[in-house]
Design a protein around this motif. Structure first.
Motif, PDB file in Angstrom:
ATOM      1  N   GLY A  40      41.199 -34.857 -67.046  1.00 40.36           N
ATOM      2  CA  GLY A  40      40.665 -33.500 -67.060  1.00 40.36           C
ATOM      3  C   GLY A  40      41.629 -32.519 -67.688  1.00 40.36           C
ATOM      4  O   GLY A  40      41.242 -31.675 -68.496  1.00 40.36           O
ATOM      5  N   VAL A  41      42.905 -32.625 -67.329  1.00 41.20           N
ATOM      6  CA  VAL A  41      43.921 -31.719 -67.870  1.00 41.20           C
ATOM      7  C   VAL A  41      44.125 -31.966 -69.361  1.00 41.20           C
ATOM      8  O   VAL A  41      44.234 -31.016 -70.155  1.00 41.20           O
ATOM      9  N   ILE A  42      44.176 -33.239 -69.764  1.00 41.18           N
ATOM     10  CA  ILE A  42      44.397 -33.574 -71.177  1.00 41.18           C
ATOM     11  C   ILE A  42      43.298 -33.001 -72.064  1.00 41.18           C
ATOM     12  O   ILE A  42      43.561 -32.359 -73.084  1.00 41.18           O
ATOM     13  N   PHE A  43      42.048 -33.220 -71.664  1.00 41.63           N
ATOM     14  CA  PHE A  43      40.936 -32.690 -72.465  1.00 41.63           C
ATOM     15  C   PHE A  43      40.852 -31.170 -72.350  1.00 41.63           C
ATOM     16  O   PHE A  43      40.549 -30.481 -73.322  1.00 41.63           O
ATOM     17  N   GLY A  44      41.095 -30.671 -71.153  1.00 39.84           N
ATOM     18  CA  GLY A  44      40.892 -29.242 -70.914  1.00 39.84           C
ATOM     19  C   GLY A  44      41.915 -28.337 -71.549  1.00 39.84           C
ATOM     20  O   GLY A  44      41.608 -27.190 -71.892  1.00 39.84           O
ATOM     21  N   THR A  45      43.155 -28.813 -71.707  1.00 43.27           N
ATOM     22  CA  THR A  45      44.201 -27.967 -72.272  1.00 43.27           C
ATOM     23  C   THR A  45      44.350 -28.125 -73.776  1.00 43.27           C
ATOM     24  O   THR A  45      45.199 -27.464 -74.383  1.00 43.27           O
ATOM     25  N   GLY A  46      43.556 -29.000 -74.364  1.00 44.08           N
ATOM     26  CA  GLY A  46      43.627 -29.181 -75.817  1.00 44.08           C
ATOM     27  C   GLY A  46      44.757 -30.078 -76.262  1.00 44.08           C
ATOM     28  O   GLY A  46      45.115 -30.105 -77.453  1.00 44.08           O
ATOM     29  N   MET A  47      45.339 -30.852 -75.329  1.00 48.18           N
ATOM     30  CA  MET A  47      46.431 -31.764 -75.710  1.00 48.18           C
ATOM     31  C   MET A  47      45.954 -32.842 -76.678  1.00 48.18           C
ATOM     32  O   MET A  47      46.756 -33.418 -77.420  1.00 48.18           O
ATOM     33  N   THR A  48      44.655 -33.100 -76.663  1.00 49.94           N
ATOM     34  CA  THR A  48      44.110 -34.097 -77.586  1.00 49.94           C
ATOM     35  C   THR A  48      44.279 -33.672 -79.040  1.00 49.94           C
ATOM     36  O   THR A  48      44.275 -34.520 -79.935  1.00 49.94           O
TER      37      THR A  48
END
Length: 271
Positions: free
Chosen positions: A193-201
């Motif tokens: 959730g954090v990875i997708f949500g913060t734009g780290m992708t």
């Protein structure tokens, strides 16, 4: 199916974490727009050189003079909305395993893939509710801090882009559902959730794009073919062909990852 969705919706709206996330969504949108409005109104009273520099750096400087309330509302979705939606999805799915809900209900359905569809339908409602919280917070903030410069033009453009953005966020939800179903890990669910949500992708997409360009000698923007990357690039002025591409991309991702989730759910013992 209807009963499964009703049960999931009941669990969703009874969950304290979801209620908290709704309040956080509204607060973030309100504060973000208030901050933008404050900076936009500060710029005209600064020295001329500073005005020019800040106007070049700050894309919302014109809001102090004239801005559509729909542009303001749409802008608020950039203030961590993907993260709130992604975390809400991860918490909801991980809670099924930790509470034993999935184990109890799986034996009562003929096809465990129905559980995936019910989850997605419930999270579609959750995503819509979070959207509404963001838009309501932004609208209230705009009325207070930008009331002298607001206009109400551009509703149709707003409605079109907000619909596509909603579909793209649902595609991200479908990906998280698959990852959480595959791993059944609460900690990994939150991490996704954090990875997708913060734009780290975006870091990964940039690296892959660079690699492909080096190998093929052609510029390939990987982010343009992913729902989270595409959603970030959308604007309220996006053209119909761009919006159509976003719709098609969303439907493909949703279909593929829901099917994968259903396959995983059916082939594995639910424990």
């Amino acid at each position: 199916m209807a009963n499964l969705i009703k049960m999931d919706l009941y669990r969703l709206f009874k969950t304290k974490s979801f209620k908290t996330l709704l309040l956080v969504s509204l607060s973030i949108a309100f504060i973000a727009i208030a901050a933008i409005a404050g900076i936009a109104k500060l710029i005209p009273i600064l020295p001329e050189d500073a005005q020019f520099t800040l106007a070049m750096m700050f894309p919302f400087a014109s809001w102090a003079r004239d801005v559509s309330v729909f542009e303001v509302m749409y802008t608020s979705l950039y203030a961590l909305a993907p993260m709130i939606i992604s975390i809400a999805t991860a918490i909801f799915i991980s809670s099924e395993h930790s509470s034993g809900y999935i184990k109890n209900i799986a034996g009562q359905v003929k096809n465990k893939g129905m559980l995936v569809v019910a989850k997605f339908a419930t999270l579609a409602v959750a995503t819509l509710t979070i959207f509404v919280s963001y838009l309501a917070g932004a609208f209230a903030s705009a009325q207070i801090f930008l009331h002298g410069s607001l206009n109400y033009a551009g509703f149709m453009d707003f409605a079109a882009v907000i619909g596509v953005k909603y579909l793209l966020f649902l595609a991200v939800v479908a990906i998280i559902i698959f990852l959480c179903t595959l791993t059944k890990s609460s900690s990994l669910a939150i991490a996704f959730g954090v990875i997708f949500g913060t734009g780290m992708t975006s870091i990964v997409y940039t690296a892959v794009s660079f690699f492909l360009e080096t190998v093929t000698k052609h510029s390939i923007q990987v982010a343009s073919f992913t729902p989270d990357g595409f959603a970030f690039k959308l604007s309220i002025l996006s053209q119909p062909d761009v919006l159509a591409k976003g719709c098609v991309l969303s439907v493909i991702y949703i279909a593929v990852f829901l099917i994968l989730s259903a396959v995983v759910m059916n082939k594995r013992d639910t424990r």
